[in-house]
Motif scaffolding. Structure first.
Motif, mmCIF file in Angstrom:
data_model
loop_
_atom_site.group_PDB
_atom_site.id
_atom_site.type_symbol
_atom_site.label_atom_id
_atom_site.label_comp_id
_atom_site.label_asym_id
_atom_site.label_seq_id
_atom_site.Cartn_x
_atom_site.Cartn_y
_atom_site.Cartn_z
ATOM 1 N N ILE A 229 24.401 16.867 74.984
ATOM 2 C CA ILE A 229 24.842 16.401 73.927
ATOM 3 C C ILE A 229 25.588 17.066 72.851
ATOM 4 C CG2 ILE A 229 24.227 15.059 72.053
ATOM 5 C CD1 ILE A 229 21.527 14.314 73.551
ATOM 6 N N ALA A 230 26.856 16.633 72.523
ATOM 7 C CA ALA A 230 27.856 17.328 71.651
ATOM 8 C C ALA A 230 27.978 16.364 70.449
ATOM 9 C CB ALA A 230 29.136 17.781 72.331
ATOM 10 N N ILE A 231 27.863 16.701 69.274
ATOM 11 C CA ILE A 231 27.995 15.980 68.004
ATOM 12 C C ILE A 231 29.292 16.659 67.270
ATOM 13 C CG2 ILE A 231 27.128 14.601 66.184
ATOM 14 C CD1 ILE A 231 24.491 14.936 67.561
ATOM 15 N N GLU A 232 30.282 16.117 67.012
ATOM 16 C CA GLU A 232 31.232 16.697 65.979
ATOM 17 C C GLU A 232 31.968 15.445 65.317
ATOM 18 O OE1 GLU A 232 35.071 17.742 67.751
ATOM 19 O OE2 GLU A 232 34.313 18.223 69.388
ATOM 20 N N HIS A 233 32.580 16.086 64.304
ATOM 21 C CA HIS A 233 33.691 14.889 63.466
ATOM 22 C C HIS A 233 34.464 14.417 64.306
ATOM 23 C CE1 HIS A 233 34.474 12.782 59.957
ATOM 24 N NE2 HIS A 233 35.677 13.409 59.937
ATOM 25 N N GLY A 234 35.526 15.193 64.982
ATOM 26 C CA GLY A 234 36.595 14.771 65.999
ATOM 27 C C GLY A 234 37.956 14.908 65.239
ATOM 28 N N HIS A 235 37.940 15.807 63.950
ATOM 29 C CA HIS A 235 39.095 15.811 63.319
ATOM 30 C C HIS A 235 40.116 17.069 63.921
ATOM 31 C CE1 HIS A 235 36.470 18.379 61.458
ATOM 32 N NE2 HIS A 235 37.513 19.380 60.776
ATOM 33 N N ARG A 236 39.467 17.996 64.639
ATOM 34 C CA ARG A 236 40.144 19.189 65.298
ATOM 35 C C ARG A 236 41.265 18.572 66.270
ATOM 36 N NH1 ARG A 236 36.143 23.107 67.396
ATOM 37 N NH2 ARG A 236 34.291 21.610 67.037
ATOM 38 N N PHE B 126 31.248 11.209 67.956
ATOM 39 C CA PHE B 126 32.342 11.510 67.000
ATOM 40 C C PHE B 126 31.923 10.735 65.826
ATOM 41 C CE2 PHE B 126 36.119 12.986 70.067
ATOM 42 C CZ PHE B 126 35.458 14.127 70.233
ATOM 43 N N GLY B 127 32.496 11.007 64.626
ATOM 44 C CA GLY B 127 32.915 10.118 63.539
ATOM 45 C C GLY B 127 34.382 9.938 63.507
ATOM 46 N N HIS B 128 34.948 10.277 62.092
ATOM 47 C CA HIS B 128 36.395 10.240 61.816
ATOM 48 C C HIS B 128 37.162 8.985 61.892
ATOM 49 C CE1 HIS B 128 39.857 12.305 61.060
ATOM 50 N NE2 HIS B 128 40.551 12.087 62.148
ATOM 51 N N THR B 129 37.031 8.283 63.213
ATOM 52 C CA THR B 129 38.085 7.044 63.161
ATOM 53 C C THR B 129 37.346 5.862 62.236
ATOM 54 O OG1 THR B 129 36.996 6.179 65.215
ATOM 55 C CG2 THR B 129 38.712 7.978 65.300
ATOM 56 N N HIS B 130 36.079 5.998 61.820
ATOM 57 C CA HIS B 130 35.427 4.682 61.314
ATOM 58 C C HIS B 130 35.400 3.588 62.047
ATOM 59 C CE1 HIS B 130 36.273 6.133 56.840
ATOM 60 N NE2 HIS B 130 35.774 7.225 57.611
ATOM 61 N N MET B 131 35.598 3.819 63.483
ATOM 62 C CA MET B 131 35.572 2.784 64.399
ATOM 63 C C MET B 131 34.054 2.810 65.212
ATOM 64 S SD MET B 131 38.027 0.855 63.518
ATOM 65 C CE MET B 131 38.867 -0.195 64.976
#
Length: 454
Positions: free
Chosen positions: A185-192, A371-376
């Motif tokens: 499992i990998a959890i990150e924000h996604g902005h990179r 991921f987060g970041h996209t708000h979708m």
């Protein structure tokens, strides 16, 4: 947005996700303490939230109307007997969404800014720090783009003892987290992966030596103005025209794509009434010390050679530069610069990086990505190179719904407030359930749910 990065956050509309496994959404009792054969009186559930956007000043914060619900949600997590970990997947604090004429630190330091943010959201931090002190649930913080500039020491001011998932080295503005016992499992924000929001070293050395804040930072500052001091589309200042005079020049073509995104968002989403030549963007953050105009960021044709140029970020637009920037952000699989620029607005590009960077990457054994970041908010199924099933989930956001109309009535209790829960469905923990919920104060709306055998 968007979202930004902020592009994508601004254009994200209310997302109504239809479950692939269910024909109807259903409201369920608090899922945190639902027992199954896998529980066996054990804490084994992982809850992921992101994009809380807790602001320094509630007069312009992105999260005001949802604060009480967030406090209730966190108290439910804290009182649960089955939750093992709570992961905050980025954009928890917000150093970006601040009106342009506001001095971010007000003459103080970043540490002072953090203390003020805690005070403005005291009830939230009371619960978070209670979770840490209880010692029953592991609380992990991952940086996002809106909080990429906060040092580990200053995050520790807000949440003493919190586990911080940051990449090795000095790149403290990005991180990926593997929950205890689950390297798959990998959890990150996604902005990179986002051209507008990835850390940007060496981009403005003549203007701001040592600065690493990306273009999305300036987008967020301008956007904050458009919502705190709104105008109409008709009265908004129009973006000056820029012309692509040499389409065969790859750098010029990339700059023109960049320009079209600025033009689209500033004329269709955020309506600005300022004169673009006026110095209105006060920085004093992240090695930026000057006050800039909007024209300092906007691409324009140079009067000397008619090429598209900009005062800030002018040298970012070659594939070689983007590759180097991705490597700095610890991206494994390089992407095309033009697709990355457009992908900052089209959120599918960011979400698809779960597949590109993890599932289709022969060096990765990750099977679940959040991921987060996209708000979708969403859950999507994939298959990796070995033919094994994989799942991608986006944890959505807790920010308020934006509107230019101050008189608009929006029922905030039915919008956003998403979270993801990962839990084993068998005692051997080889089968995991990934569920997407919308918080509904004690009873939560199940939006989608999928299972995967590790």
């Amino acid at each position: 947005m968007k979202k930004n990065y902020f592009l994508l956050l601004l254009v994200a509309s209310i997302f109504s996700l239809v479950s692939c496994n269910k024909t109807d959404e259903e409201t369920v009792t608090n899922p945190f303490d639902v027992t199954s054969e896998s529980n066996n009186n054990e804490r084994n559930k992982i809850v992921v939230i992101s994009d809380l956007h807790l602001g320094n000043d509630l007069s312009y914060s992105e999260n005001v109307k949802h604060l009480k619900r967030l406090e209730q949600f966190l108290n439910e997590v804290r009182s649960s007997a089955t939750i093992k970990e709570l992961v905050i997947g980025g954009d928890m604090l917000d150093e970006w969404y601040i009106p342009t004429r506001t001095d971010t630190y007000g003459g103080g330091s970043q540490a002072d800014f953090v203390r003020k943010t805690v005070a403005a959201n005291q009830e939230i931090f009371n619960v978070l720090n209670g979770i840490i002190k209880d010692g029953k649930i592991k609380l992990t913080y991952i940086p996002g783009n809106h909080d990429m500039g906060f040092t580990p020491q200053n995050i520790n001011i807000a949440m003493p003892g919190v586990n911080q998932a940051r990449d090795a080295g000095d790149k403290f503005g990005v991180g990926s987290y593997h929950p205890d016992g689950y390297p798959q499992i990998a959890i990150e924000h996604g902005h990179r992966y986002d051209f507008f929001c990835a850390i940007t070293p060496g981009a403005n050395e003549s203007e701001a030596p040592g600065a690493t804040l990306p273009p999305g930072y300036f987008f967020a500052r301008i956007a904050a103005n458009s919502f705190t001091d709104p105008t109409t589309p008709e009265a908004a200042t129009k973006v000056p025209a820029a012309t692509l005079n040499n389409p065969a020049d790859a750098e010029q073509n990339s700059k023109y794509i960049y320009y079209t995104l600025w033009k689209k968002v500033m004329e269709e989403v955020i309506y600005v009434k300022d004169n673009f030549s006026d110095p209105i963007i006060k920085t004093n953050v992240g090695h930026f010390t000057k006050t800039y105009s909007i024209n300092d960021i906007l691409p324009q044709n140079s009067p000397t050679d008619d090429k598209i140029r900009m005062n800030l970020y002018n040298d970012l637009f070659t594939q070689a530069n983007w590759d180097a920037r991705e490597k700095y952000n610890n991206v494994t699989v390089m992407t095309d610069i033009d697709k990355a620029i457009v992908g900052s607005l089209k959120t599918e590009f960011i979400d698809e990086q779960a597949n590109v960077q993890y599932f289709r990457n022969p060096t990765s054994n990750v099977r679940i990505v959040v991921f987060g970041h996209t708000h979708m908010p969403m859950i999507k199924s994939y298959t990796n190179l070995n033919g094994k099933s994989c799942l991608y989930a986006n944890s959505g956001t807790w920010e308020d719904q934006k509107t230019h109309d101050k008189n608009a009535m929006i029922e905030q209790d039915t919008l956003k407030m998403n979270f993801v829960m990962i839990s084993p469905v068998k005692p051997d923990k080889k089968k995991l359930q990934v569920a997407l919920y919308q918080y509904r104060y004690g009873k939560h709306l199940l939006k989608d749910i999928k299972e995967l055998d590790l």
